[in-house]
Design a protein around this motif. Structure first.
Motif, PDB file in Angstrom:
ATOM      1  N   UNK A  13      19.667 -19.246  28.187  1.00  0.00           N
ATOM      2  CA  UNK A  13      18.789 -18.141  27.810  1.00  0.00           C
ATOM      3  C   UNK A  13      18.957 -16.959  28.764  1.00  0.00           C
ATOM      4  N   UNK A  14      19.069 -17.228  30.057  1.00  0.00           N
ATOM      5  CA  UNK A  14      19.283 -16.151  31.019  1.00  0.00           C
ATOM      6  C   UNK A  14      20.627 -15.463  30.787  1.00  0.00           C
ATOM      7  N   UNK A  15      21.638 -16.229  30.405  1.00  0.00           N
ATOM      8  CA  UNK A  15      22.940 -15.639  30.076  1.00  0.00           C
ATOM      9  C   UNK A  15      22.832 -14.689  28.887  1.00  0.00           C
ATOM     10  N   UNK A  16      21.987 -15.062  27.933  1.00  0.00           N
ATOM     11  CA  UNK A  16      21.887 -14.292  26.688  1.00  0.00           C
ATOM     12  C   UNK A  16      21.026 -13.045  26.820  1.00  0.00           C
ATOM     13  N   UNK A  17      20.205 -12.967  27.867  1.00  0.00           N
ATOM     14  CA  UNK A  17      19.329 -11.809  28.026  1.00  0.00           C
ATOM     15  C   UNK A  17      20.146 -10.562  28.334  1.00  0.00           C
ATOM     16  N   UNK A  18      19.917  -9.511  27.567  1.00  0.00           N
ATOM     17  CA  UNK A  18      20.575  -8.237  27.804  1.00  0.00           C
ATOM     18  C   UNK A  18      19.779  -7.460  28.852  1.00  0.00           C
ATOM     19  N   UNK A  19      20.366  -7.149  30.014  1.00  0.00           N
ATOM     20  CA  UNK A  19      19.606  -6.485  31.074  1.00  0.00           C
ATOM     21  C   UNK A  19      19.163  -5.072  30.714  1.00  0.00           C
ATOM     22  N   UNK A  20      19.816  -4.458  29.720  1.00  0.00           N
ATOM     23  CA  UNK A  20      19.474  -3.096  29.344  1.00  0.00           C
ATOM     24  C   UNK A  20      18.344  -3.056  28.329  1.00  0.00           C
ATOM     25  N   UNK A  21      18.441  -3.889  27.296  1.00  0.00           N
ATOM     26  CA  UNK A  21      17.462  -3.827  26.205  1.00  0.00           C
ATOM     27  C   UNK A  21      16.319  -4.819  26.360  1.00  0.00           C
ATOM     28  N   UNK A  22      16.510  -5.863  27.167  1.00  0.00           N
ATOM     29  CA  UNK A  22      15.478  -6.878  27.292  1.00  0.00           C
ATOM     30  C   UNK A  22      15.405  -7.818  26.108  1.00  0.00           C
ATOM     31  N   UNK A  23      16.406  -7.777  25.242  1.00  0.00           N
ATOM     32  CA  UNK A  23      16.464  -8.675  24.090  1.00  0.00           C
ATOM     33  C   UNK A  23      17.536  -9.735  24.344  1.00  0.00           C
ATOM     34  N   UNK A  24      17.569 -10.761  23.500  1.00  0.00           N
ATOM     35  CA  UNK A  24      18.583 -11.800  23.639  1.00  0.00           C
ATOM     36  C   UNK A  24      19.700 -11.572  22.630  1.00  0.00           C
ATOM     37  N   UNK A  25      20.932 -11.757  23.106  1.00  0.00           N
ATOM     38  CA  UNK A  25      22.081 -11.662  22.217  1.00  0.00           C
ATOM     39  C   UNK A  25      22.116 -12.872  21.296  1.00  0.00           C
ATOM     40  N   UNK A  26      22.657 -12.674  20.094  1.00  0.00           N
ATOM     41  CA  UNK A  26      22.818 -13.765  19.125  1.00  0.00           C
ATOM     42  C   UNK A  26      21.528 -14.569  18.946  1.00  0.00           C
ATOM     43  N   UNK A  27      20.424 -13.926  18.566  1.00  0.00           N
ATOM     44  CA  UNK A  27      19.137 -14.646  18.545  1.00  0.00           C
ATOM     45  C   UNK A  27      19.084 -15.830  17.588  1.00  0.00           C
ATOM     46  N   UNK A  28      19.749 -15.748  16.443  1.00  0.00           N
ATOM     47  CA  UNK A  28      19.665 -16.854  15.489  1.00  0.00           C
ATOM     48  C   UNK A  28      20.448 -18.068  15.980  1.00  0.00           C
ATOM     49  N   UNK A  29      21.699 -17.866  16.371  1.00  0.00           N
ATOM     50  CA  UNK A  29      22.490 -18.996  16.847  1.00  0.00           C
ATOM     51  C   UNK A  29      22.010 -19.470  18.212  1.00  0.00           C
ATOM     52  N   UNK A  30      21.353 -18.601  18.970  1.00  0.00           N
ATOM     53  CA  UNK A  30      20.835 -19.003  20.275  1.00  0.00           C
ATOM     54  C   UNK A  30      19.792 -20.103  20.131  1.00  0.00           C
ATOM     55  N   UNK A  31      18.981 -20.047  19.078  1.00  0.00           N
ATOM     56  CA  UNK A  31      18.000 -21.111  18.851  1.00  0.00           C
ATOM     57  C   UNK A  31      18.692 -22.465  18.694  1.00  0.00           C
ATOM     58  N   UNK A  32      19.819 -22.476  17.976  1.00  0.00           N
ATOM     59  CA  UNK A  32      20.584 -23.715  17.833  1.00  0.00           C
ATOM     60  C   UNK A  32      21.139 -24.149  19.188  1.00  0.00           C
ATOM     61  N   UNK A  33      21.624 -23.168  19.951  1.00  0.00           N
ATOM     62  CA  UNK A  33      22.190 -23.469  21.252  1.00  0.00           C
ATOM     63  C   UNK A  33      21.178 -24.059  22.215  1.00  0.00           C
ATOM     64  N   UNK A  34      19.936 -23.576  22.159  1.00  0.00           N
ATOM     65  CA  UNK A  34      18.901 -24.110  23.043  1.00  0.00           C
ATOM     66  C   UNK A  34      18.598 -25.567  22.698  1.00  0.00           C
ATOM     67  N   UNK A  35      18.558 -25.876  21.412  1.00  0.00           N
ATOM     68  CA  UNK A  35      18.342 -27.269  21.004  1.00  0.00           C
ATOM     69  C   UNK A  35      19.501 -28.142  21.480  1.00  0.00           C
ATOM     70  N   UNK A  36      20.722 -27.620  21.372  1.00  0.00           N
ATOM     71  CA  UNK A  36      21.875 -28.356  21.862  1.00  0.00           C
ATOM     72  C   UNK A  36      21.875 -28.503  23.366  1.00  0.00           C
ATOM     73  N   UNK A  37      21.439 -27.448  24.063  1.00  0.00           N
ATOM     74  CA  UNK A  37      21.392 -27.496  25.523  1.00  0.00           C
ATOM     75  C   UNK A  37      20.399 -28.551  26.005  1.00  0.00           C
ATOM     76  N   UNK A  38      19.326 -28.766  25.251  1.00  0.00           N
ATOM     77  CA  UNK A  38      18.390 -29.830  25.593  1.00  0.00           C
ATOM     78  C   UNK A  38      19.084 -31.194  25.561  1.00  0.00           C
ATOM     79  N   UNK A  39      19.907 -31.401  24.545  1.00  0.00           N
ATOM     80  CA  UNK A  39      20.626 -32.676  24.449  1.00  0.00           C
ATOM     81  C   UNK A  39      21.562 -32.869  25.636  1.00  0.00           C
ATOM     82  N   UNK A  40      22.282 -31.816  26.010  1.00  0.00           N
ATOM     83  CA  UNK A  40      23.205 -31.940  27.141  1.00  0.00           C
ATOM     84  C   UNK A  40      22.437 -32.210  28.427  1.00  0.00           C
ATOM     85  N   UNK A  41      21.311 -31.520  28.610  1.00  0.00           N
ATOM     86  CA  UNK A  41      20.515 -31.723  29.825  1.00  0.00           C
ATOM     87  C   UNK A  41      19.998 -33.164  29.896  1.00  0.00           C
TER      88      UNK A  41
END
Length: 255
Positions: A13-41
């Motif tokens: 999530x920190x990687x995806x945060x855009x320092x200029x806009x304060x939004x996250x890149x790839x918001x839709x696929x990022x949700x999938x990535x966070x669920x996957x990151x939980x599995x890896x953790x």
């Protein structure tokens, strides 16, 4: 699991945060990535392990992280191993916001109130500790630049970053093309990260209904087919957040 180490979902999530806009890149696929990151953790913590294209709980003892433990308990309740693609592709409400709120409580980001079109309240998030963000990014840059096989955590982070489409956000333009290619190649350095990253991409490509062939599986072993061709397995055991009240729904969160 102590809280001295940032979890993989937090780092993604920190990687995806855009320092200029304060939004996250790839918001839709990022949700999938966070669920996957939980599995890896959870795998890095020794709680789950890959079983072909499925995820099996091998140690149900809680990690001490409430969000991860919720996922672990739901996986445990499934009984049988669950296909990674079905878990990642299932609905989960508020997972990204849960992690943003946690990062805010830890002081890693701060919320910035604003308005959309001058009317609708919005919230953006800015990283408060740039040193942490630089450290995360430096690990990826080092793995890409040196070609030395990274540690499993960094390899999994790279695999997930590629899977959710952060390559162009991290390494933009033609000058970043070779870095994006090497980021993709890092997917092979962690089996669990690779399994999850492929599952994330399969969900995005609509291929979740077809079992992924696992070349490491014993000969003659067949993966159980989905209950109905063309339809994903019902999303039982997927972490979901409580519904917000009507007042909270009136506030838009831009990330």
């Amino acid at each position: 699991m102590g809280r001295s180490r940032r979890t993989l979902p937090e780092e993604l999530l920190l990687l995806a945060l855009d320092p200029t806009t304060g939004t996250t890149a790839q918001p839709q696929s990022l949700d999938l990535g966070l669920a996957g990151a939980q599995l890896v953790e959870l795998a890095l913590a020794g709680r789950i392990a890959p079983d072909g294209d499925r995820i099996a709980v091998v140690q149900p003892r809680p990690t001490g992280d409430p969000t991860l433990d919720c996922a672990l308990e739901l996986l445990r309740r499934r009984g049988a191993p669950v296909r990674a693609v079905n878990w990642i592709g299932g609905p989960r409400l508020g997972l990204r916001q849960t992690y943003l709120s946690h990062l805010e409580r830890c002081g890693m980001v701060h919320a910035v109130a604003g308005q959309m079109c001058g009317v609708l309240p919005t919230t953006r998030y800015q990283a408060t500790d740039n040193e942490i963000c630089r450290d995360i990014r430096a690990r990826l840059d080092s793995a890409i630049r040196t070609g030395v096989p990274p540690d499993p955590r960094t390899a999994a982070l790279a695999a997930l970053a590629h899977a959710v489409g952060l390559g162009k956000h991290l390494y933009p333009g033609n000058e970043g093309r070779s870095s994006r290619s090497r980021l993709r190649d890092l997917i092979r350095h962690d089996p669990m990260g690779g399994l999850v990253a492929h599952a994330v991409m399969d969900v995005q490509n609509g291929a979740g209904a077809q079992p992924r062939r696992n070349p490491a599986a014993p000969a003659g072993r067949q993966t159980a087919p989905a209950a109905r061709p063309g339809a994903p397995e019902p999303a039982r055991g997927v972490p979901m957040q409580p519904r917000r009240g009507a007042g909270a729904m009136a506030r838009a969160v831009v990330h």
